[in-house]
Design a protein around this motif. Structure first.
Motif, short mmCIF file in Angstrom:
data_model
loop_
_atom_site.label_atom_id
_atom_site.label_comp_id
_atom_site.label_asym_id
_atom_site.label_seq_id
_atom_site.Cartn_x
_atom_site.Cartn_y
_atom_site.Cartn_z
N PRO A 107 -39.41 67.59 106.32
CA PRO A 107 -40.72 67.82 105.69
C PRO A 107 -41.62 68.79 106.45
CG PRO A 107 -40.23 65.48 105.78
CD PRO A 107 -39.14 66.17 106.53
N ILE A 108 -41.60 68.72 107.79
CA ILE A 108 -42.46 69.59 108.59
C ILE A 108 -42.14 71.05 108.33
CG2 ILE A 108 -43.11 70.22 110.95
CD1 ILE A 108 -44.14 67.53 110.32
N GLN A 109 -40.81 71.31 108.26
CA GLN A 109 -40.31 72.66 107.97
C GLN A 109 -40.88 73.15 106.64
OE1 GLN A 109 -36.16 71.97 107.74
NE2 GLN A 109 -35.57 74.00 108.45
N ILE A 110 -40.82 72.28 105.64
CA ILE A 110 -41.30 72.65 104.31
C ILE A 110 -42.81 72.81 104.32
CG2 ILE A 110 -41.58 71.77 101.95
CD1 ILE A 110 -38.80 70.98 101.95
N LEU A 111 -43.51 71.93 105.02
CA LEU A 111 -44.97 72.01 105.09
C LEU A 111 -45.40 73.33 105.71
CD1 LEU A 111 -47.57 70.42 104.49
CD2 LEU A 111 -47.52 69.66 106.86
N LYS A 112 -44.73 73.72 106.80
CA LYS A 112 -45.05 75.00 107.47
C LYS A 112 -44.91 76.15 106.49
CE LYS A 112 -43.66 74.12 112.22
NZ LYS A 112 -42.42 74.20 113.02
N GLY A 113 -43.75 76.22 105.82
CA GLY A 113 -43.51 77.29 104.86
C GLY A 113 -44.55 77.28 103.76
N ARG A 114 -44.88 76.08 103.28
CA ARG A 114 -45.82 75.95 102.18
C ARG A 114 -47.20 76.44 102.60
NH1 ARG A 114 -44.65 70.64 98.65
NH2 ARG A 114 -42.72 71.80 98.34
N ILE A 115 -47.64 76.06 103.80
CA ILE A 115 -48.97 76.47 104.26
C ILE A 115 -49.04 77.99 104.39
CG2 ILE A 115 -50.54 76.44 106.25
CD1 ILE A 115 -49.75 73.50 106.63
N ILE A 116 -48.00 78.58 105.00
CA ILE A 116 -48.00 80.04 105.15
C ILE A 116 -48.02 80.72 103.79
CG2 ILE A 116 -46.69 82.04 106.01
CD1 ILE A 116 -45.60 80.21 108.21
N ALA A 117 -47.17 80.23 102.88
CA ALA A 117 -47.07 80.88 101.56
C ALA A 117 -48.37 80.76 100.79
CB ALA A 117 -45.91 80.26 100.77
N VAL A 118 -48.98 79.57 100.80
CA VAL A 118 -50.22 79.39 100.05
C VAL A 118 -51.34 80.23 100.66
CG1 VAL A 118 -51.99 77.73 99.41
CG2 VAL A 118 -49.60 77.15 99.09
N THR A 119 -51.40 80.27 102.00
CA THR A 119 -52.41 81.11 102.66
C THR A 119 -52.25 82.57 102.25
OG1 THR A 119 -52.19 79.60 104.53
CG2 THR A 119 -53.48 81.60 104.90
N LEU A 120 -51.00 83.04 102.28
CA LEU A 120 -50.75 84.43 101.89
C LEU A 120 -51.17 84.67 100.44
CD1 LEU A 120 -47.33 85.24 103.59
CD2 LEU A 120 -49.60 86.06 104.22
N GLN A 164 -41.82 79.89 95.44
CA GLN A 164 -42.53 78.91 94.60
C GLN A 164 -43.98 79.33 94.39
OE1 GLN A 164 -41.67 75.10 94.29
NE2 GLN A 164 -39.54 75.69 94.34
N SER A 165 -44.64 79.83 95.45
CA SER A 165 -46.06 80.17 95.33
C SER A 165 -46.27 81.43 94.51
CB SER A 165 -46.68 80.36 96.72
OG SER A 165 -46.54 79.18 97.45
N PHE A 166 -45.47 82.45 94.78
CA PHE A 166 -45.66 83.73 94.09
C PHE A 166 -44.84 83.81 92.80
CE2 PHE A 166 -47.33 84.60 98.21
CZ PHE A 166 -48.28 85.59 98.04
#
Lengths: 359, 343
Positions: free
Chosen positions: B80-93, B337-339
């Motif tokens: 989950p931490i791995q996914i959370l990191k990716g998610r935070i970076i992607a959403v911030t971008l 997922q974000s873009f």
């Protein structure tokens, strides 16, 4: 303690039946029953406790214990592994409360009710309220970006106005004193043809009246009523709020449905209905604004109801008002962006009553 | 369970000439999944989305663990931490990108071009992450493709498909599926996908012919009997829906029927009637329950999709070996997922 399961060495796809035992010194012993080589008998592998990790329980799916060097022990004996986890140091106890929560039927019922309540509260109050707050606190630069929208409309659905320049100038002179009080909105009046009998406000302050609308209006006061309605949209930043609401609602629905990756129609239909109902609220807000401004400018507010009704009739193609009563009109209310004309007329009456206007 | 071990052993020694047919099996249950979903959704909303990373992992762990082949299940390995990191970076971008696009359109445009050219990179990373996080019998899947390959299937082929008004679309589809399959591996063994463009062209022509003749006859009917004009929109909606089902069934059948791993061939027998039934039941129950059937609907769909795929095993499934370990991040997957891009 003896747990029956399978062993996989992480190097090949060969699966071995195995038994896992906890010895007296809290070490893990794994007995492999090599298939097809029974004469060898049992093979024994020992593990240190710090090299193993017990996965958290998830419904009744197979439970894994990861061992050193990518090795894996799998068992369906979830209770046995829970007991093993309890015997070992408490730090090895995984997020067991999640499984307890997920398998407790009353907790699930409660969670379902909380979900329904939260979704309801968020969509009815949370989204509009936060969009309102955001719209008021966003830097103006965002709105300035919409300045090209009239150019875009000119290239697509609108044509040049057929009204004579003199007529246009007269109308602008008529309206100018009434929107002077809203200098900060940069109001600019434009005339175009096409798009039926209509008037609309763009976020940069442009208010567009169509030729058909000008023809439809029977008096200057009726035009002013619609002008105030459109200023109401601008003053309350409705376009911006609607855009923010759409994105907030999108993220919220995504958060709730999460990994269900649903068909668009399933999340799309409620979003559409909500958007329609949100924009109906905006219309009501703009109506209210128009009535107040007309009252202050000393314009007979009856003109508002009259022009709104005539607009609705002109655009629906009915020559005579024939509003269906009962369920159908209710459904129509939910499905339309604009309030039902009857409601609008009622609002005029309510406003009169509240301000003590007597016919 | 012991039975299958015995039969495997037998096949190992007797080396049968005819392949053994093994069906995929999905053992998930609707209500069980509903319970996971409610807890996931509640915790995600209450933590303002932070928990969604844990929700994703728990959700996927349940689904993968219930997919069986030869009585062994799949596993989802992401942390989950791995996914959370990716998610935070992607959403911030994503937020930065949107702000720049609104406030500094010129720089935003440059960023948009940059973003388009980074799509292939992130698609590769996303595929690699998802494969790497999937294991079967404790052997992980792998994905390895070049930027150029991804560039072709994410940008060039779809673009050519559009520019030729759909004429090159079958070719584009073939290239996309070839990219996803041929660059995938189970441990050290690569998947092999051998469909031809014509495999996609044939059903496309068939569908186009049906739609054209249907359109012409509806037009003819409404010309002759104008009172029957009301059927046109009904037929349009039905045709549209049927085409979607036809597309899913055909494309998936072509995919599995042309897929192999070592000497083992996949087959699938999705039918329009079968998928139509699943979608109809799912939609009706979801509407009636105001959305609460959705998790169970997903289970029903996955069950149908899984249980109509068969692996024709030649020899033994015990000889696969693991690939060398590698590290991957979840950023590509979360960017996709974000873009909202992907293949």
């Amino acid at each position: 303690m003896n747990i029956k399961g399978y062993y996989l060495d992480g190097k090949s796809s060969k699966r071995h039946e195995a038994n896992l035992e906890l010895n007296s010194h809290n070490g893990i012993k794994l007995y492999l029953h090599s298939a097809g080589a029974q004469h060898i008998g049992q093979e024994l592998i020992m593990f240190n406790l710090d090299a193993i990790k017990i996965e958290s329980r998830l419904a009744n799916t197979a439970r894994e214990i990861t061992l050193a060097e990518e090795q894996l022990f799998i068992s369906y004996d979830n209770d046995g592994i829970d007991a093993l986890a309890n015997r070992l140091s408490p730090t090895l106890k995984q997020r067991d409360w999640l499984h307890k929560l997920e398998s407790n039927i009353s907790a699930i019922l409660l969670a379902t009710f909380i979900m329904v309540a939260m979704v309801y509260a968020a969509l009815i109050y949370g989204v509009p309220k936060s969009a309102h707050w955001l719209a008021d606190n966003l830097p103006n630069v965002v709105e300035a970006q919409f300045s090209d929208s009239l150019t875009l409309l000119d290239q697509s659905i609108l044509q040049e106005s057929q009204l004579s320049p003199a007529h246009q100038k007269d109308l602008k002179i008529l309206m100018a004193p009434y929107y002077q009080a809203f200098n900060q909105l940069n109001i600019r009046i434009e005339f175009r043809s096409g798009f039926g009998a209509n008037a609309f406000a763009l976020p940069d302050g442009t208010i567009v009246f169509t030729d058909d609308f000008i023809k439809l209006a029977k008096s200057d006061d009726e035009i002013l009523a619609v002008l105030y309605h459109e200023i109401g949209h601008l003053a309350n930043k409705h376009m911006l709020r609607r855009a923010i609401q759409a994105s907030l609602m999108g993220s919220f629905i995504l958060m709730v449905t999460g990994d269900l990756d649903t068909l668009d129609i399933i999340t799309g239909l409620p979003s559409l209905l909500l958007d329609l109902s949100y924009s109906r609220d905006f219309e009501i807000e703009a109506d209210q604004f128009a009535l107040e401004q007309m009252f202050q400018a000393d314009i007979n507010i009856d003109h508002f109801g009259v022009i709104m009704r005539r607009l609705a009739d002109a655009n629906s193609g009915h020559s005579e008002v024939e509003t269906e009563k009962g369920l159908f009109s209710k459904v129509q209310g939910y499905l339309s962006t604009h309030p039902i004309t009857e409601d609008r007329v009622q609002r005029v009456l309510d406003f009169k009553e509240a301000h003590g206007i007597i016919d | 369970m012991s039975e299958s071990t015995i039969s495997e052993r037998a096949s190992h020694y007797d080396a049968p000439l005819s392949p053994k047919k093994l069906s995929f099996e999905f053992r998930g249950k609707g209500f069980e999944y509903f319970k996971l979903w409610v807890v996931n959704a509640l915790l995600s909303v209450m933590t303002l989305g932070i928990y969604s990373a844990w929700a994703t992992v728990r959700n996927n762990r349940y689904l993968y663990a219930n997919l069986y082949l030869n009585d062994s299940h799949f596993r989802y390995l992401a942390n989950p931490i791995q996914i959370l990191k990716g998610r935070i970076i992607a959403v911030t971008l994503l937020v930065i990108y949107n702000i720049v696009l609104l406030t500094m359109p010129i720089i935003g445009l440059v960023l948009a071009v940059f973003l388009i050219f980074s799509i292939p990179y992130f698609v590769n990373k996303s595929m690699a992450f998802n494969r790497r996080m999937t294991s079967y019998k404790n052997i992980q899947f792998r994905f390895n493709a070049s930027y150029k390959q991804a560039f072709m299937v994410t940008l060039i082929w779809p673009l050519l498909g559009i520019l030729t008004l759909g004429l090159l679309y079958p070719k584009a589809l073939k290239e996309i599926y070839a990219y996803t399959a041929n660059n995938s591996a189970y441990g050290k063994s690569k998947f092999h996908f051998c469909a031809s463009t014509w495999d996609y062209g044939k059903p496309a022509l068939f569908a186009a012919a049906i739609v054209l003749s249907l359109g012409l006859s509806v037009w003819g009917i409404s010309e002759i009997w104008p009172s029957l004009q009301f059927i046109a929109p009904i037929i349009f909606v039905l045709t549209y829906f049927t085409l979607i089902v036809f597309f899913i069934v055909t494309v998936n059948n072509i995919f599995y029927q042309n897929l192999q791993l070592q000497k083992h061939h996949f087959t699938s027998n999705y039918t329009m009637a079968g998928l139509f039934k699943v979608i109809l039941i799912n939609t009706l129950l979801t509407l009636i329950t105001l959305g609460f059937y959705l998790p169970a609907a997903k289970i029903r769909l996955l069950k149908y999709l899984a249980e109509n795929v068969t692996l024709n095993v030649h020899g033994s499934l015990e000889n696969f070996s693991a690939a060398t370990p590698e590290d991957v991040s979840a950023l590509g997957e979360e960017m996709g997922q974000s873009f909202e891009f992907g293949v």
